[in-house]
Write an enzyme that holds these catalytic residues in place. Sequence first.
Site, PDB file in Angstrom:
ATOM      1  N   HIS A  25      48.924  43.770  33.998  1.00  0.00           N
ATOM      2  CA  HIS A  25      47.962  43.177  34.924  1.00  0.00           C
ATOM      3  C   HIS A  25      48.592  43.004  36.302  1.00  0.00           C
ATOM      4  CE1 HIS A  25      46.073  42.355  31.093  1.00  0.00           C
ATOM      5  NE2 HIS A  25      44.952  42.158  31.761  1.00  0.00           N
ATOM      6  N   PRO A  26      47.803  43.164  37.336  1.00  0.00           N
ATOM      7  CA  PRO A  26      48.351  43.016  38.690  1.00  0.00           C
ATOM      8  C   PRO A  26      48.500  41.552  39.076  1.00  0.00           C
ATOM      9  CG  PRO A  26      46.009  43.413  38.828  1.00  0.00           C
ATOM     10  CD  PRO A  26      46.378  43.509  37.356  1.00  0.00           C
ATOM     11  N   SER A  83      39.748  45.530  38.972  1.00  0.00           N
ATOM     12  CA  SER A  83      40.588  44.477  39.545  1.00  0.00           C
ATOM     13  C   SER A  83      40.335  44.308  41.036  1.00  0.00           C
ATOM     14  CB  SER A  83      42.070  44.766  39.295  1.00  0.00           C
ATOM     15  OG  SER A  83      42.397  44.515  37.954  1.00  0.00           O
ATOM     16  N   GLU A 104      37.093  42.432  41.385  1.00  0.00           N
ATOM     17  CA  GLU A 104      37.235  41.036  40.960  1.00  0.00           C
ATOM     18  C   GLU A 104      38.025  40.226  41.985  1.00  0.00           C
ATOM     19  OE1 GLU A 104      36.961  42.535  36.358  1.00  0.00           O
ATOM     20  OE2 GLU A 104      38.919  42.018  37.177  1.00  0.00           O
ATOM     21  N   GLN A 105      39.157  40.751  42.425  1.00  0.00           N
ATOM     22  CA  GLN A 105      39.943  40.015  43.419  1.00  0.00           C
ATOM     23  C   GLN A 105      39.171  39.898  44.739  1.00  0.00           C
ATOM     24  OE1 GLN A 105      44.148  40.455  43.891  1.00  0.00           O
ATOM     25  NE2 GLN A 105      44.466  41.079  41.753  1.00  0.00           N
ATOM     26  N   PHE A 126      50.487  35.947  36.631  1.00  0.00           N
ATOM     27  CA  PHE A 126      49.420  34.963  36.471  1.00  0.00           C
ATOM     28  C   PHE A 126      48.103  35.707  36.294  1.00  0.00           C
ATOM     29  CE2 PHE A 126      46.152  32.293  38.608  1.00  0.00           C
ATOM     30  CZ  PHE A 126      46.217  31.183  37.784  1.00  0.00           C
ATOM     31  N   ILE A 164      43.944  35.177  35.648  1.00  0.00           N
ATOM     32  CA  ILE A 164      42.815  34.256  35.676  1.00  0.00           C
ATOM     33  C   ILE A 164      41.550  35.067  35.945  1.00  0.00           C
ATOM     34  CG2 ILE A 164      43.155  33.765  38.133  1.00  0.00           C
ATOM     35  CD1 ILE A 164      42.151  30.889  37.554  1.00  0.00           C
TER      36      ILE A 164
END
Length: 169
Positions: free
Chosen positions: A68-69, A85, A88-89, A120, A122
Amino acid sequence: MTGLAALNDMDAPAFEALLGSVFEHAPWVARAAWARRPFADIADLHAAMMAAVRAAPAETRRAFLNGHPELAGPEARARSLTADSASEQGSAGLDRMGEADAQVFDRLNAAYRARFGFPFIIAVRGRGRAEIRSIFEARLGRDPAVEEATALEEVAQITRMRLDRLITP
């Protein structure tokens, strides 16, 4: 979008081609879940996929988490995130931070990785940058085993949202 009935009828290569990217850089999750067809609903499909992750050996789960990044990290700045991703980010404004905020996230990412050995994770959709930062800071103080379990629960939330965008009941 693909219907659940069509998904249940897919051969393994087609199933993996459709769902292989739902779990970040881990098409093995889709391969493992394929054998549990037919799925009664999307929740059943998702449960099979999460069961594959949770049943994997500890080193495989750790490698999975490391796939995961980092939030607003080097991959994001290099624009090399997966499409999911990046979306999402971006939905949380992590792609539009000033230098000061970027430095805070860089420090948090480094501290988190040093403490837990993985980035991390989330589910950022529906959350703002300040909320994410607050959660990030709070989770840094956790026990490593608790934090790994939390990271997997966050993966579950992320991947369920991704499945809901790909599969119709």
